[in-house]
Every structure is written in structure tokens, then in C-alpha cells.
Scaffold this active site. Structure first.
Site, PDB file in Angstrom:
ATOM      1  N   ASP A  10       0.752  -1.358  -0.057  1.00 43.55           N
ATOM      2  CA  ASP A  10      -0.081  -0.117   0.124  1.00 43.55           C
ATOM      3  C   ASP A  10       0.825   1.093   0.078  1.00 43.55           C
ATOM      4  O   ASP A  10       1.895   1.093   0.439  1.00 43.55           O
ATOM      5  CB  ASP A  10      -0.901   0.030   1.246  1.00 43.55           C
ATOM      6  N   ASP A  12      -0.315   5.146   1.050  1.00 46.17           N
ATOM      7  CA  ASP A  12      -0.292   6.009   2.060  1.00 46.17           C
ATOM      8  C   ASP A  12      -0.296   5.297   3.462  1.00 46.17           C
ATOM      9  O   ASP A  12      -1.262   4.503   3.620  1.00 46.17           O
ATOM     10  CB  ASP A  12      -1.785   6.578   1.938  1.00 46.17           C
ATOM     11  N   ASP A 181      -1.880  -0.988   6.081  1.00 42.02           N
ATOM     12  CA  ASP A 181      -2.190  -0.743   7.168  1.00 42.02           C
ATOM     13  C   ASP A 181      -3.584  -0.526   7.475  1.00 42.02           C
ATOM     14  O   ASP A 181      -4.083   0.157   8.599  1.00 42.02           O
ATOM     15  CB  ASP A 181      -1.381   0.903   7.819  1.00 42.02           C
TER      16      ASP A 181
END
Length: 230
Positions: A10, A12, A181
Site C-alpha cells: 500500500d 499512504d 495498514d
């Protein structure tokens, strides 16, 4: 011979601490609408489901703040399409003005690349913005694939986004790991049949902390090696 191993990241909250630029651009749109400005901490909880969701959440939160002050809920000042367009006009040229790679990110990526791992990005951020960020940090050559939120017919948490990114990179789900996250990252990995590593340093969701966890980007190569040995 086994298929090459693929590490999918991922962006961001995993590779990039992008909150400062995302928050600044949200505030720019809100200021244009004469709405209360949101703090970085408020915006942090809105990141992870793509630009449209971020902008909609920011506008709604600001409208609610204004309603608390005035006693009446004002009308939405812009269409979603116009708000997203204004956000992207502000964000695209400044995506790395304040944003920085998380500590150890570049070193971990280069180590994995040197160890023969394929690398990919699977982000709900538009592909053009994601590629611009990788270019700004001189990381483009490390990545076999960049799957943005507009690259395929679906985006995270839909597994088709991750599966498309894996296929584009030349990997296979059985030999791929998703590092992220947020719940959309985990759900995409679950749907694709891939192991998932929780980026505990990011903007993430505490309810994912029981998953395979890395406490910093420096931990990632060793964690991935345990999940998919050479």
C-alpha cells in the site's frame, strides 16, 4: 522452479507518510467552500479508501462542525465530482511537498529488490499520482507494477485490484504478500488468498494488530522472508 516472490505495498500510511499533503489539500477545498478547516489528526482517520471517500468525509465533518456552531446543517457546497476535481488539482502538483517516505522504507525496498523479490504498489490513490510520488523519490525502477485506484475495474477492498496488480507484476497470488495498514488492504489480501502483513507504523486500524505484524519498515524484509522463504 518456483515463481518469483512478490511484495505488494500500500502507499499512504505504509510506504509514504502522506498525511501532511493530504490534509493541506483538504483544507484548501474546505476554505474554498467557506467551511471550518480540519486538523491533520482529523484527516488521518479519513485516509485509506481513495480520494473520493477522503473528500466526502472531510466535507461531511466540516459541515457537521459548522452545523454545531450555527445550529443548522448547511447544504453540501459542491458536488462530489467538483470537490474531487478541486482536491486533485491541488494535490497532484504537490504530492511530495510535505510527504516523506517512512523511516527505513527506501532501504527495505532496495534490500528486497536485491534479494530477488518483485515489488509492486497497490493503492487506492490514482495511478498517476502514485507514479509521480515514486518518481519524485527515485523509486520507479524498483517496481514491476503500480496498481492505482483507477487502474482496474475495482479497487481495494475488492480482491480484483490486488489480483490485477499481481498479474501485472508477473507474480502469482500464492507467492505474493500484501503489506498495508488499513482494512481494505487486509480484505483485498484475504480475497486474493495472499498473506497479509500489518504496517503498525501507519495510519492503521488497531483491530488489525493481531495479524502478522511489522513494527517498522526495517522489519519488513525479515518478516516477508519468514512468510515466503526463497
Amino acid at each position: 522452479m518456483s515463481a518469483l516472490r512478490l511484495a505488494v505495498f500500500d502507499m499512504d500510511g505504509t510506504l509514504l507518510d502522506s498525511l501532511p499533503d493530504l490534509a493541506e489539500c483538504c483544507r484548501e477545498v474546505l476554505a474554498q467552500c467557506h467551511l471550518p478547516l480540519l486538523s491533520d489528526a482529523q484527516v488521518r482517520g479519513m485516509v485509506g479508501n481513495g480520494v473520493q471517500a477522503l473528500v466526502e468525509r472531510a466535507l461531511q465533518a466540516a459541515l457537521e462542525q459548522k452545523a454545531e456552531a450555527s445550529g443548522a446543517l448547511p447544504a453540501m457546497p459542491l458536488s462530489t465530482e467538483e470537490a474531487v476535481s478541486r482536491f486533485m488539482a491541488a494535490y497532484t502538483p504537490r504530492a511530495t511537498r510535505l510527504s516523506r517516505l517512512f523511516p527505513g522504507a527506501e532501504e527495505a525496498l532496495r534490500r528486497l529488490h536485491a534479494q530477488g523479490w518483485l515489488l509492486a504498489v497497490c493503492t487506492n490513490k490514482p495511478e498517476k499520482a502514485a507514479r509521480r510520488i515514486l518518481s519524485d523519490f527515485n523509486l520507479t525502477s524498483l517496481f514491476a507494477s503500480v496498481g492505482g485506484g483507477d487502474s482496474f475495474a475495482a479497487r481495494k477492498p475488492d480482491a480484483r485490484h490486488l489480483l490485477g496488480t499481481i498479474a501485472q507484476a508477473g507474480g502469482t497470488p500464492a507467492r505474493s504478500v500484501m503489506v498495508g495498514d488499513m482494512p481494505p488492504d487486509y480484505l483485498a489480501a484475504q480475497g486474493a488468498g495472499c498473506p497479509f502483513v500489518f504496517a503498525a507504523w501507519g495510519y492503521g486500524a488497531p483491530d488489525l494488530a493481531h495479524k502478522v505484524e511489522a513494527m517498522s519498515m526495517q522489519d519488513v524484509p525479515a518478516v516477508l522472508e519468514q512468510l515466503i522463504p526463497a
